[in-house]
Design a protein around this motif. Sequence first.
Motif, PDB file in Angstrom:
ATOM      1  N   LYS A   1       0.865  -1.231  -0.054  1.00  0.00           N
ATOM      2  CA  LYS A   1       0.000  -0.106   0.011  1.00  0.00           C
ATOM      3  C   LYS A   1       0.846   1.145  -0.053  1.00  0.00           C
ATOM      4  N   PHE A   2       1.996   1.066   0.247  1.00  0.00           N
ATOM      5  CA  PHE A   2       3.014   2.254   0.006  1.00  0.00           C
ATOM      6  C   PHE A   2       2.923   3.137  -1.186  1.00  0.00           C
TER       7      PHE A   2
ATOM      8  N   GLN B   1       9.777   6.595   5.450  1.00  0.00           N
ATOM      9  CA  GLN B   1       9.655   6.964   4.189  1.00  0.00           C
ATOM     10  C   GLN B   1      10.885   6.588   3.423  1.00  0.00           C
ATOM     11  N   THR B   2      12.244   6.704   4.088  1.00  0.00           N
ATOM     12  CA  THR B   2      13.259   6.462   3.033  1.00  0.00           C
ATOM     13  C   THR B   2      13.432   4.963   3.097  1.00  0.00           C
ATOM     14  N   ALA B   3      13.133   4.150   4.081  1.00  0.00           N
ATOM     15  CA  ALA B   3      13.233   2.795   4.168  1.00  0.00           C
ATOM     16  C   ALA B   3      12.605   2.159   3.184  1.00  0.00           C
ATOM     17  N   LEU B   4      11.317   2.448   3.228  1.00  0.00           N
ATOM     18  CA  LEU B   4      10.226   2.123   2.127  1.00  0.00           C
ATOM     19  C   LEU B   4      10.514   2.344   0.610  1.00  0.00           C
ATOM     20  N   GLU B   5      10.924   3.577   0.465  1.00  0.00           N
ATOM     21  CA  GLU B   5      11.616   3.983  -0.828  1.00  0.00           C
ATOM     22  C   GLU B   5      12.582   2.992  -1.397  1.00  0.00           C
TER      23      GLU B   5
ATOM     24  N   ARG C   1      14.353  -1.721  -4.744  1.00  0.00           N
ATOM     25  CA  ARG C   1      14.734  -3.317  -4.995  1.00  0.00           C
ATOM     26  C   ARG C   1      13.784  -4.318  -5.536  1.00  0.00           C
ATOM     27  N   GLY C   2      12.613  -3.948  -5.084  1.00  0.00           N
ATOM     28  CA  GLY C   2      11.375  -4.524  -5.574  1.00  0.00           C
ATOM     29  C   GLY C   2      11.158  -5.927  -4.758  1.00  0.00           C
ATOM     30  N   ASP C   3      11.688  -6.046  -3.544  1.00  0.00           N
ATOM     31  CA  ASP C   3      11.655  -7.078  -2.915  1.00  0.00           C
ATOM     32  C   ASP C   3      11.038  -6.572  -1.496  1.00  0.00           C
ATOM     33  N   PRO C   4       9.720  -6.892  -1.134  1.00  0.00           N
ATOM     34  CA  PRO C   4       8.950  -6.354   0.193  1.00  0.00           C
ATOM     35  C   PRO C   4       9.803  -6.991   1.405  1.00  0.00           C
ATOM     36  N   GLU C   5      10.343  -8.153   1.323  1.00  0.00           N
ATOM     37  CA  GLU C   5      10.905  -8.862   2.386  1.00  0.00           C
ATOM     38  C   GLU C   5      12.414  -8.532   2.609  1.00  0.00           C
ATOM     39  N   CYS C   6      12.863  -7.802   1.801  1.00  0.00           N
ATOM     40  CA  CYS C   6      14.480  -7.481   1.893  1.00  0.00           C
ATOM     41  C   CYS C   6      14.673  -6.492   3.011  1.00  0.00           C
ATOM     42  N   GLU C   7      16.147  -6.251   3.550  1.00  0.00           N
ATOM     43  CA  GLU C   7      16.505  -5.506   4.424  1.00  0.00           C
ATOM     44  C   GLU C   7      16.868  -3.951   3.744  1.00  0.00           C
ATOM     45  N   SER C   8      16.499  -3.065   4.289  1.00  0.00           N
ATOM     46  CA  SER C   8      16.588  -1.713   3.663  1.00  0.00           C
ATOM     47  C   SER C   8      17.163  -0.886   4.598  1.00  0.00           C
ATOM     48  N   GLU C   9      17.579   0.448   4.083  1.00  0.00           N
ATOM     49  CA  GLU C   9      18.550   1.284   4.855  1.00  0.00           C
ATOM     50  C   GLU C   9      17.551   2.808   4.782  1.00  0.00           C
TER      51      GLU C   9
END
Length: 364
Positions: free
Chosen positions: A90-91, A287-291, A296-304
């Motif tokens: 939904k982001f 916001q930046t983490a979801l961006e 990357r296109g992977d909802p399960e990945c680790e993000s910064e």
Amino acid sequence: MAVLPVKFTKTKRDKLAQLLWVLNWISVVTGIILFSLGVFLKVEINKRQDLMAERQLQSVPNMLIAVGLIACGINFLGGKICYDCVDTSKFLRWKLVMLPYIILTFFFTLSILVGGLMCYSLHGQLEESLMLGLREAMRYYKDTDTPGRCFLKRTVDLLQIQFQCCGNEGHRDWFQIQWISNRYLDMSRREVVDRLRSNVEGKYLIDGVPFSCCNVNSPRPCIQYQTTNNSAHFNYEYQTEELNLWMRGCRQALLDYYTDILHSIGLTVLIIWLFELSVLTGVRYLQTALENVWRRGDPECESEGWLLETSFVATARTNFNIIKNLGKFNQINTVSNGDPNIDRPSTAHYGPDNVPLKSIPIAS
């Protein structure tokens, strides 16, 4: 290099979104508190508006009321955004909205800080307003028969009784004005006539004060007339004996009263500002983490997530260059609109004195 980067897993992002959803609803309550504080301060100022001169005293309560109403709307929207961001899919609904929302919330949070600081900066204006207003109220104290002023006697008396004060700066202020109406003066008495004639302006001045200046805690009856005449009272010494009148001036009493209110409200507003700033910081990280997840296109990945993608200096320089380039672009458009042929290449050759010559074809 990003400013204050933080690594987020899928679980941490979801927990952050849920926490921010709760905090945004709490922020709606803080907005109601800001609105209530503004209304309370406005009512307190209006209650004694007759004792104040016209000054920009309403700017602080109006600011708090406006900020409180805006806080309710902004934080309600923020709660909806954070609730939807628990589901990464939904982001996309809010992807284009979140950055403008964060920028708007930043300036709104800054306005809360300004409102809190205004509570501490109102002291000088308030003191001057009270000094001038009380002076005018005491001047018209005797005009109980004049429309528009007949209520001032009651207002001043209630003020002096409630705040246990006397005069503007002190009880001696009453010695310099005529506070007894002429309708209550016995003109058949020579003493009264002589006192009126002895004054250049024809005022009846006495070394006395209204009854509301009397200290109810004094063990002896109130001495409100001839307060500087030792022989007029039994066992009385004006210079050494503590008078049974309120010694504090009403200006200082009201100033202390309003200062306490303003400082309490200012402290509350600053605490709310810190809370709103923490919520804004959390929304920026989300916001930046979801961006980065979306890239990357992977909802399960680790993000910064981060506060700024580059350093403060680099961000400021980039924004400055954008504004500068926008200014140049507007300037070019203005010139182009003035001469429609300015951007078209010319095939004409010019001779002396800028006289156009016939175009010469170039051999291939």
